[in-house]
Design an enzyme around this catalytic site. Structure first.
Site, PDB file in Angstrom:
ATOM      1  N   ASP A  81      36.231  50.412  -0.904  1.00 18.15           N
ATOM      2  CA  ASP A  81      37.402  50.815  -1.687  1.00 18.15           C
ATOM      3  C   ASP A  81      37.072  52.104  -2.466  1.00 18.15           C
ATOM      4  O   ASP A  81      36.025  52.173  -3.125  1.00 18.15           O
ATOM      5  CB  ASP A  81      37.721  49.665  -2.663  1.00 18.15           C
ATOM      6  CG  ASP A  81      39.023  49.842  -3.398  1.00 18.15           C
ATOM      7  OD1 ASP A  81      39.925  50.504  -2.861  1.00 18.15           O
ATOM      8  OD2 ASP A  81      39.153  49.277  -4.517  1.00 18.15           O
ATOM      9  N   HIS A 179      46.709  51.945 -11.019  1.00 15.60           N
ATOM     10  CA  HIS A 179      45.693  50.912 -11.197  1.00 15.60           C
ATOM     11  C   HIS A 179      45.748  50.322 -12.614  1.00 15.60           C
ATOM     12  O   HIS A 179      46.242  50.958 -13.531  1.00 15.60           O
ATOM     13  CB  HIS A 179      44.293  51.499 -10.966  1.00 15.60           C
ATOM     14  CG  HIS A 179      44.062  51.917  -9.555  1.00 15.60           C
ATOM     15  ND1 HIS A 179      44.093  53.218  -9.135  1.00 15.60           N
ATOM     16  CD2 HIS A 179      43.812  51.176  -8.440  1.00 15.60           C
ATOM     17  CE1 HIS A 179      43.856  53.276  -7.843  1.00 15.60           C
ATOM     18  NE2 HIS A 179      43.695  52.049  -7.380  1.00 15.60           N
ATOM     19  N   GLY A 180      45.215  49.116 -12.746  1.00 10.19           N
ATOM     20  CA  GLY A 180      45.046  48.527 -14.075  1.00 10.19           C
ATOM     21  C   GLY A 180      46.229  47.685 -14.526  1.00 10.19           C
ATOM     22  O   GLY A 180      47.139  47.374 -13.745  1.00 10.19           O
ATOM     23  N   ASP A 256      43.288  43.760  -7.586  1.00  6.74           N
ATOM     24  CA  ASP A 256      42.041  43.537  -8.308  1.00  6.74           C
ATOM     25  C   ASP A 256      42.313  43.066  -9.737  1.00  6.74           C
ATOM     26  O   ASP A 256      41.831  42.018 -10.183  1.00  6.74           O
ATOM     27  CB  ASP A 256      41.220  44.839  -8.308  1.00  6.74           C
ATOM     28  CG  ASP A 256      39.838  44.638  -8.916  1.00  6.74           C
ATOM     29  OD1 ASP A 256      39.424  43.479  -9.087  1.00  6.74           O
ATOM     30  OD2 ASP A 256      39.163  45.634  -9.213  1.00  6.74           O
ATOM     31  N   ARG A 281      28.311  27.457 -16.123  1.00  4.75           N
ATOM     32  CA  ARG A 281      28.781  26.843 -14.884  1.00  4.75           C
ATOM     33  C   ARG A 281      30.111  26.097 -15.022  1.00  4.75           C
ATOM     34  O   ARG A 281      30.968  26.216 -14.120  1.00  4.75           O
ATOM     35  CB  ARG A 281      27.692  25.944 -14.292  1.00  4.75           C
ATOM     36  CG  ARG A 281      26.559  26.769 -13.699  1.00  4.75           C
ATOM     37  CD  ARG A 281      25.401  25.919 -13.310  1.00  4.75           C
ATOM     38  NE  ARG A 281      24.857  25.195 -14.448  1.00  4.75           N
ATOM     39  CZ  ARG A 281      23.667  24.591 -14.449  1.00  4.75           C
ATOM     40  NH1 ARG A 281      22.916  24.615 -13.369  1.00  4.75           N
ATOM     41  NH2 ARG A 281      23.243  23.954 -15.520  1.00  4.75           N
TER      42      ARG A 281
END
Ligand code: G3H
Ligand code: 13P
Ligand code: ZN
Length: 317
Positions: A81, A179-180, A256, A281
């Protein structure tokens, strides 16, 4: 199974869009594969320059190879990308990537053509396809800041010349997104007239939509309720516009930011509700499940859900 990006495009073009999801670590990769298998969707894994540097590019490759063993039924391509020329050559020579993106959209048209052409030659010699960008998205792309005021949509006349001169396989076009998390002020939608005009000029060439996250208001609200300070006016692309865009040739949809919001919401809420905990976890496990659900939902909106069998059939031909 890793397939070429071209194989996915052949089946998807004009019918549905393939989700291109950025990954940075093992948790995202687990969630991505689980979500795509749950929705029976082909997909594209994309690695940015930043992701390749985050741990080590070899670590990401190893994670993907392991996912391949854990999820043998998955069908996907691996893509670079927003590459520069040097990174494109590194990926082409690695033998691991199905396709690369050369992003020289910040250069003049002539320079963009020259750089893209060089990358196309090297990539095609190895059977790798190339995505190139023409036009400027608003917002910030990794190292390159493009002022919102300068955002300039792709000119369809230039698009046909660009594809002809470079021989690129897919065109990342500026069609109103950035983007964003802060894409639009007030309500805006994709510039469908521009997509339509581009498709008419370059029929058959897949159009790529960057900056396709939808930035759900509820996600932003929950992050802020758990201690975040995101601007509540954050907003993105209406998910219901993915499929109409796909019918006009938008074949790869890059997402994304929305995945980052899932990560932030899960971890902020977990540690707000368990302030004494420090084991990563338990929230990591929640994230994998939530990320898988998020991916499956996106694939439904893109129309790629349920298409894995069609891809499998097409590979036999
Ligand atoms: O367009 C950029 C992608 O969202 C990747 O982001 O460069 O921070 O990894 P990154
Ligand atoms: P978003 O920031 O809208 O998720 O866009 C991602 C992208 O275009 C990656 O290349
Ligand atoms: Zn992008």
């Amino acid at each position: 199974m890793i397939v070429t990006t071209a194989q996915l495009y052949r089946v998807a073009y004009g019918k549905f869009a393939v989700g291109a999801y950025n990954i940075n670590n093992a948790e995202q990769t687990m969630g991505l594969f689980k979500g795509c298998l749950a929705s029976n969707a082909p997909f594209i894994i994309q690695l940015s320059k930043g992701a390749r540097k985050y741990t080590d590019k070899r670590m990401l490759e190893a994670i993907i190879r392991s996912a391949e063993e854990i999820f043998p039924d998955a069908i996907y391509a691996v893509h670079l990308d927003h590459g520069d020329e040097e990174t494109c050559y590194d990926c082409i020579d690695s033998g691991f990537y199905s396709s690369v993106m050369i992003d020289a959209s910040h250069e003049t048209f002539e320079e963009n053509v020259a750089i893209t052409k060089r990358v196309v030659e090297r990539a095609h010699a190895k059977g790798i396809s190339v995505e190139a960008e023409l036009g400027m998205l608003g917002g910030v792309e990794e190292d390159i800041a493009v002022d919102e005021g300068n955002a300039c949509l792709t000119n369809p006349e230039e698009a046909v010349e660009f594809v002809k001169q470079t021989g690129c396989d897919a065109l990342a076009a500026a069609i109103g997104t950035s983007h964003g998390a802060y894409k639009f002020k007030g309500h805006q939608s994709l510039h469908f007239h521009v997509i339509e005009a581009i498709q008419k000029k370059i029929p058959g060439t897949p159009i790529v939509m960057h900056g396709s996250s939808s930035v759900p208001a509820e996600e932003v609200r929950r992050i802020n309720a758990a201690g975040g300070t995101l601007d509540p006016s954050a907003c993105g692309v209406d998910e219901n516009e993915y499929l109409p865009a796909a019918k006009l040739g938008v074949t790869k949809v890059n997402i994304d930011t929305d995945g980052r919001l899932v990560w932030t919401r899960v971890h902020r809420e977990f540690f707000r509700d368990h302030p004494g905990d420090f084991d990563f976890r338990p929230p990591g496990k929640i994230f994998i499940e939530e990320y898988a659900n998020f991916i499956a939902h996106k694939n439904e909106k893109l129309g790629s859900a349920g298409q894995i069998a069609t891809i499998r059939e097409s590979l036999k031909k």
